[in-house]
Design an enzyme around this catalytic site. Structure first.
Site, PDB file in Angstrom:
ATOM      1  N   THR A 111      -2.087  -6.179   8.489  1.00 29.95           N
ATOM      2  CA  THR A 111      -1.097  -5.937   9.562  1.00 29.95           C
ATOM      3  C   THR A 111      -1.662  -5.741  10.930  1.00 29.95           C
ATOM      4  O   THR A 111      -1.087  -5.353  12.012  1.00 29.95           O
ATOM      5  CB  THR A 111       0.131  -5.155   9.305  1.00 29.95           C
ATOM      6  OG1 THR A 111      -0.623  -3.705   9.289  1.00 29.95           O
ATOM      7  CG2 THR A 111       0.680  -5.232   7.984  1.00 29.95           C
ATOM      8  N   ARG A 112      -3.096  -5.685  11.169  1.00 29.78           N
ATOM      9  CA  ARG A 112      -3.466  -5.603  12.276  1.00 29.78           C
ATOM     10  C   ARG A 112      -3.074  -4.432  13.178  1.00 29.78           C
ATOM     11  O   ARG A 112      -2.686  -4.243  14.077  1.00 29.78           O
ATOM     12  CB  ARG A 112      -3.306  -6.762  13.248  1.00 29.78           C
ATOM     13  CG  ARG A 112      -4.146  -8.097  12.914  1.00 29.78           C
ATOM     14  CD  ARG A 112      -3.725  -9.113  14.056  1.00 29.78           C
ATOM     15  NE  ARG A 112      -4.441 -10.447  13.508  1.00 29.78           N
ATOM     16  CZ  ARG A 112      -5.844 -10.860  13.867  1.00 29.78           C
ATOM     17  NH1 ARG A 112      -6.309  -9.882  14.587  1.00 29.78           N
ATOM     18  NH2 ARG A 112      -6.266 -12.020  13.504  1.00 29.78           N
ATOM     19  N   SER A 113      -3.383  -3.203  12.367  1.00 29.24           N
ATOM     20  CA  SER A 113      -3.159  -1.851  12.733  1.00 29.24           C
ATOM     21  C   SER A 113      -4.037  -1.441  13.813  1.00 29.24           C
ATOM     22  O   SER A 113      -5.007  -1.948  14.020  1.00 29.24           O
ATOM     23  CB  SER A 113      -3.129  -1.111  11.501  1.00 29.24           C
ATOM     24  OG  SER A 113      -3.121   0.319  11.909  1.00 29.24           O
ATOM     25  N   SER A 114      -3.371  -0.423  14.648  1.00 28.16           N
ATOM     26  CA  SER A 114      -3.983  -0.012  15.823  1.00 28.16           C
ATOM     27  C   SER A 114      -3.786   1.436  15.757  1.00 28.16           C
ATOM     28  O   SER A 114      -2.670   1.899  15.515  1.00 28.16           O
ATOM     29  CB  SER A 114      -3.777  -0.339  16.927  1.00 28.16           C
ATOM     30  OG  SER A 114      -4.581  -0.077  17.816  1.00 28.16           O
ATOM     31  N   GLY A 168       0.851  -1.198  -0.057  1.00 28.45           N
ATOM     32  CA  GLY A 168      -0.148  -0.071   0.022  1.00 28.45           C
ATOM     33  C   GLY A 168       0.850   1.301  -0.036  1.00 28.45           C
ATOM     34  O   GLY A 168       1.625   1.451  -1.119  1.00 28.45           O
ATOM     35  N   GLY A 169       1.151   2.064   1.117  1.00 29.33           N
ATOM     36  CA  GLY A 169       1.661   3.016   1.370  1.00 29.33           C
ATOM     37  C   GLY A 169       3.281   2.632   1.624  1.00 29.33           C
ATOM     38  O   GLY A 169       4.217   3.902   1.741  1.00 29.33           O
ATOM     39  N   THR A 209       4.495   2.115   4.175  1.00 27.14           N
ATOM     40  CA  THR A 209       5.205   2.454   5.568  1.00 27.14           C
ATOM     41  C   THR A 209       5.684   1.435   6.512  1.00 27.14           C
ATOM     42  O   THR A 209       6.079   1.922   7.625  1.00 27.14           O
ATOM     43  CB  THR A 209       4.094   3.319   6.232  1.00 27.14           C
ATOM     44  OG1 THR A 209       3.016   2.654   6.557  1.00 27.14           O
ATOM     45  CG2 THR A 209       3.907   4.433   5.520  1.00 27.14           C
ATOM     46  N   ARG A 217      12.362  11.717  12.594  1.00 23.83           N
ATOM     47  CA  ARG A 217      13.517  10.847  11.959  1.00 23.83           C
ATOM     48  C   ARG A 217      14.303  11.395  11.130  1.00 23.83           C
ATOM     49  O   ARG A 217      15.646  11.215  10.890  1.00 23.83           O
ATOM     50  CB  ARG A 217      12.732   9.580  11.584  1.00 23.83           C
ATOM     51  CG  ARG A 217      12.154   8.556  12.443  1.00 23.83           C
ATOM     52  CD  ARG A 217      11.730   7.472  11.909  1.00 23.83           C
ATOM     53  NE  ARG A 217      12.659   6.365  11.602  1.00 23.83           N
ATOM     54  CZ  ARG A 217      12.225   5.239  10.956  1.00 23.83           C
ATOM     55  NH1 ARG A 217      11.258   4.975  10.350  1.00 23.83           N
ATOM     56  NH2 ARG A 217      13.395   4.481  10.808  1.00 23.83           N
ATOM     57  N   TYR A 228       5.638   0.857  24.274  1.00 22.40           N
ATOM     58  CA  TYR A 228       6.199   1.346  22.783  1.00 22.40           C
ATOM     59  C   TYR A 228       7.507   2.104  23.268  1.00 22.40           C
ATOM     60  O   TYR A 228       7.605   3.323  23.839  1.00 22.40           O
ATOM     61  CB  TYR A 228       4.979   2.332  22.416  1.00 22.40           C
ATOM     62  CG  TYR A 228       5.381   2.786  20.787  1.00 22.40           C
ATOM     63  CD1 TYR A 228       4.706   2.345  19.861  1.00 22.40           C
ATOM     64  CD2 TYR A 228       6.383   3.649  20.521  1.00 22.40           C
ATOM     65  CE1 TYR A 228       5.074   2.749  18.396  1.00 22.40           C
ATOM     66  CE2 TYR A 228       6.581   4.156  19.248  1.00 22.40           C
ATOM     67  CZ  TYR A 228       5.964   3.611  18.020  1.00 22.40           C
ATOM     68  OH  TYR A 228       6.103   3.803  17.084  1.00 22.40           O
TER      69      TYR A 228
END
Lengths: 536, 536
Positions: free
Chosen positions: B197-200, B118-119, B121, B387, B448
């Site tokens: 990817t089971r994103s949140s 997709g993108g 990322t 970054r 995180y």
């Protein structure tokens, strides 16, 4: 003691009064009572066990018969008429995962088909022993019943998966917690059964479906032990819990399950609201559920279910007065009853109730307070005993349920009821059929329809009536884009309709998954999916 | 235009001020800037395409390079140093499910490995072309971007799965709706990528993870089309959505996805609350999340992340005044910052915020109002541009994330930070490492952790530093019972750690499932799970 040929405990009777019987007679004609088969006579029909002896397996006919069937209507017909054409060859009651493993190894070695069971409350033919030459072993898991650990910080409890609903809640209550899973079968169904059939409880609006509660566990499969750890969430590939959920015994035995629990609610109440019409009621419940209020239950009866509940309530004078009052408030012919439940912290629950009532009021809803709600709560696990009472008067009661997105809800309800009427018409019989939305979602609702019709008093004829009915209503569900089950599972009875929603590719993927865990196809063959040829 | 060797759009700069650079120099030493490789020089490294010609496939080196890598640190090292040792042989941009099907058939016929994207990322190596003799085709799905249908009654929207976050929200906003999925990658990631990817997203507390939003869709697989209808809920066997979620391109191409949407919130605000210590803060967020309030976000920074965010905020005088005031209120050294978001109907949102603030206050929380919250909202998709800025000053920034039940949260945080410090110590370098809980659950939290350390200015050395770091922190996650990813997925970089949580039996079940849909193993080989020997 559990009834061997009906619902629940044999000390509990839930009678149909004269008014209710009059109502039914007027709707579908008078029923004719007839005697049930005797337990001993039914036992005598069992052929000798074909199982190789094992210290954990009981082959006594009485034990086999009590673990032979569930609570579907064809199961009842077999039991009531004493036509026992299916039963396991023996029953084991393992009391540890090690004993489960030992029995799995035994089954693999002796080419035995294995039927796991909990409380035996299936209404979809999950427990029927397959025919053919293979011996059949029923594995009753209800001795795996202990609270094994409680993590109050994470609000997680781990139980032996065979624990019954009341036992589970009692063990949690001692610590101030609840699971909050209350299907109508609650008193006689088990945690493991809920998980592997994707059960949903009456207060799922607050507590979620069992899918949301099930956080991890242990499964003994023919290919080994599947140990699923608990995480609050994960993005690491396939969620193995989802492989277990809805697997209906096809891949192994769930021995331990970790579930999400919450502190016992400080406050709980149930309230009835009446609406002038179905359209108004449906608009109202959609508005309420999409507002995301902290309610614990929404349950909407259609006009005929509303009439039926009022007729069955007894207290004719009281109900008469209520109906007169409702008529003056705009809810006459065609009125629908909504039951709203709230649970939780008192202030929050009352605030949510207030918001919900405001949304219903704006759509013609008339709140009649807590009386009917309290009654509903009292009888929430008792109404199912009406099946026993109806049978004694010569009536069968059966139900089907599905779920659809909002634009299809009303059409589904009408289609299922019409299909039932046409089906029993083919047998020259009437059906009293009514529906409620048992679970409400922002996306849509479950549609739960009840059928009451007369028994013929003869096994073959009654089986034929049921088959015509079941096929017609299942086809109506599929034709109207519904799932073949929202809360009862698939078993044998719904399996023919699964391809419509899974597709050939989806079905064969399930097959591939189960074959991976159970290459010899020991586990519950023929349920959920057709069995393939068994490798010898 | 998208940067080819860094984050985001090349017109957006997010600079590091003198204060921030001083802070980093003091923590880990001064960085040394060095020049990036040129795009043309990097392109020149690509070997000739091995793909058989096809009208939909572009083999121009510039296109191949731009679809070769994601945003993981090793991907950056390759791009920045111009060491392009992996790239697809060509790129296709299908604009219909039919073209996707055509390309799948092409890949099957020519034994081509296919990488859906997709993108681009991914920060876990999802896009790396496998080595070996097979030609590799990248399938960029971003032309599948339209809102195909919107059912406002059921609050369901169907999109082409390659739609980017902002495009998706804009198409919904035109109808008054939102999906509410806002991962930090939102601006450059796609719906299909989120699902597989089971994103949140940052506001998952209100809107749920992508798992809860994804209601059905269409997947083109080598074995055929998997069409998953939408139901509000179902008890009919395996939930096929769960087969697609987290499949990371291993079973096919998600072309259409139906997602749950909600009306745009009437009101939204973000608030900062400071706590005197981590313990108090953790107790507070657990109390808040377990109270089940209608919040949209909770995000808790540990002491060093709090210090870092204040140091990077600029406005030294303002921040100095804030810190003095906080010290007087009991929040000095070791203070932690919590960000609370509320969204929805104004009255309900404000009530939930009030309840949440009362719970934090009872645990020493100091509410400083909306200013920092507004800043956070402004920069929610901008911080990641740091970054780029850090690299220009000779610093690498990398992150890892996991999720654990509550009793393990604090220990995990300490273990990951300590592992990073030890790992870079082996290379004689310091690391500036800090952590936040990005998603809060009744059961536990995601943990995180960010690492800032100096670049060596040399590809081999920097790859070695990263490998030591990544291995150490991943092992710490596994050793402390965490999932290897809460929101980034598995890809190549996390695959070695998957067996710890899935077990051998669970992994082989995933393998069996993917093999069913993709018997030739065309799809994204080597990602998520190791590839098996490919049948010829």
């Amino acid at each position: 003691m559990r009834r061997w040929n009906g619902w629940g405990d044999d000390t509990i009777e839930f009678a149909l009064g004269e008014d209710a019987l009059g109502f039914l007679a007027q709707r579908i004609g008078s029923g004719t009572p007839f005697p049930d088969a005797a337990f001993d006579k039914a036992c005598a029909q069992l052929r000798p066990s074909r199982l190789a002896p094992h210290r954990l397996i009981d082959t006594a006919p009485a034990v086999r018969l009590r673990n032979a069937l569930g609570q579907s209507l064809p199961d009842w017909l077999r039991l009531r008429y004493g036509v026992i054409d299916t039963a396991p060859d023996g029953v084991a009651y393992p009391d540890s995962p090690e004993q489960v493993r030992e029995l799995l190894d035994y089954a693999a070695e002796h080419h035995v088909a294995l039927i796991p069971q909990g409380g035996g409350t299936s209404v979809a033919g999950h427990l029927t022993a397959p025919g053919g030459p293979r011996p059949v072993l029923a594995m009753n898991l209800t001795r795996l019943r202990n609270l094994l650990s409680l993590d109050t910080q994470s609000q997680l409890a781990t139980f032996g998966a065979g624990v019954f609903g009341p036992d589970l809640e009692a063990q949690l209550r001692a610590h101030g917690y609840t699971l909050g899973h209350f299907p109508q079968s609650f008193e006689y169904s088990t945690l493991g059964g809920w998980v592997v059939t994707r059960s949903s409880g009456q207060q799922s609006l607050r507590y979620g479906r069992i899918e949301q509660m099930f956080r991890g566990g242990k499964v003994e499969t023919p290919a080994g032990t599947l140990d699923i750890p608990t995480f609050p969430a994960s993005a690491a590939g396939t969620d193995l819990r989802e492989v277990v959920l809805g697997s209906e015994g096809r891949l192994g035995i769930l021995t331990e399950a970790t579930v999400r629990v919450t502190p016992l609610p400080e406050y709980e109440s149930f309230h009835a609201v009446f609406f002038p019409s179905w359209d108004k009621a449906e608009q109202a419940v959609r508005a309420v559920v999409q507002a995301g209020l902290s309610l614990s239950m929404l349950r909407l009866s259609n006009p005929l279910e509303t009439v039926t509940m009022l007729a069955l309530a007894g207290h004719k004078t009281l109900i008469g007065a209520l109906e007169t009052w409702l008529r003056l408030r705009g809810c006459g012919e065609g009125k629908c009853m909504l039951m709203i439940g709230v649970s939780g912290r008192k202030a929050a629950a009352k605030a949510a109730l207030k918001d919900a009532l405001a949304l219903t009021r704006a759509r013609g809803g008339v709140h009649i307070g807590r009386h009917m709600g309290d009654k509903w709560k009292q009888n929430r696990f008792r109404n199912v005993y009406l099946r026993n009472a109806a049978w004694q008067h010569g009536y069968a009661i059966d139900t089907v349920e599905t779920a659809v997105d909002w634009p299809r809800v009303a059409g589904m309800m009408q289609a299922v009821e019409a299909a039932a009427t046409a089906a029993l018409g083919q047998h020259g019989e009437k059906v009293h059929t009514y529906t409620h939305l048992s679970h409400l979602y922002a996306q849509g609702a479950s549609v739960y329809t009840t059928f009451v019709y007369r028994l013929a008093g003869n096994f073959e004829q009654d089986l034929a009536r049921w088959r015509t009915l079941k096929q017609a209503v299942s086809q109506a569900i599929v034709a109207n884009g519904g799932t073949i089950s929202h809360q009862h599972g698939v078993g044998s009875d719904h399996a023919p309709y699964l391809p419509a929603e899974k597709g050939e590719l989806g079905l064969s993927a399930m097959q591939a998954l189960f074959r991976h865990f159970d290459p010899q196809q020991i586990m519950n063959p023929g349920k959920l999916l057709p069995s393939e040829a068994v490798p010898s």
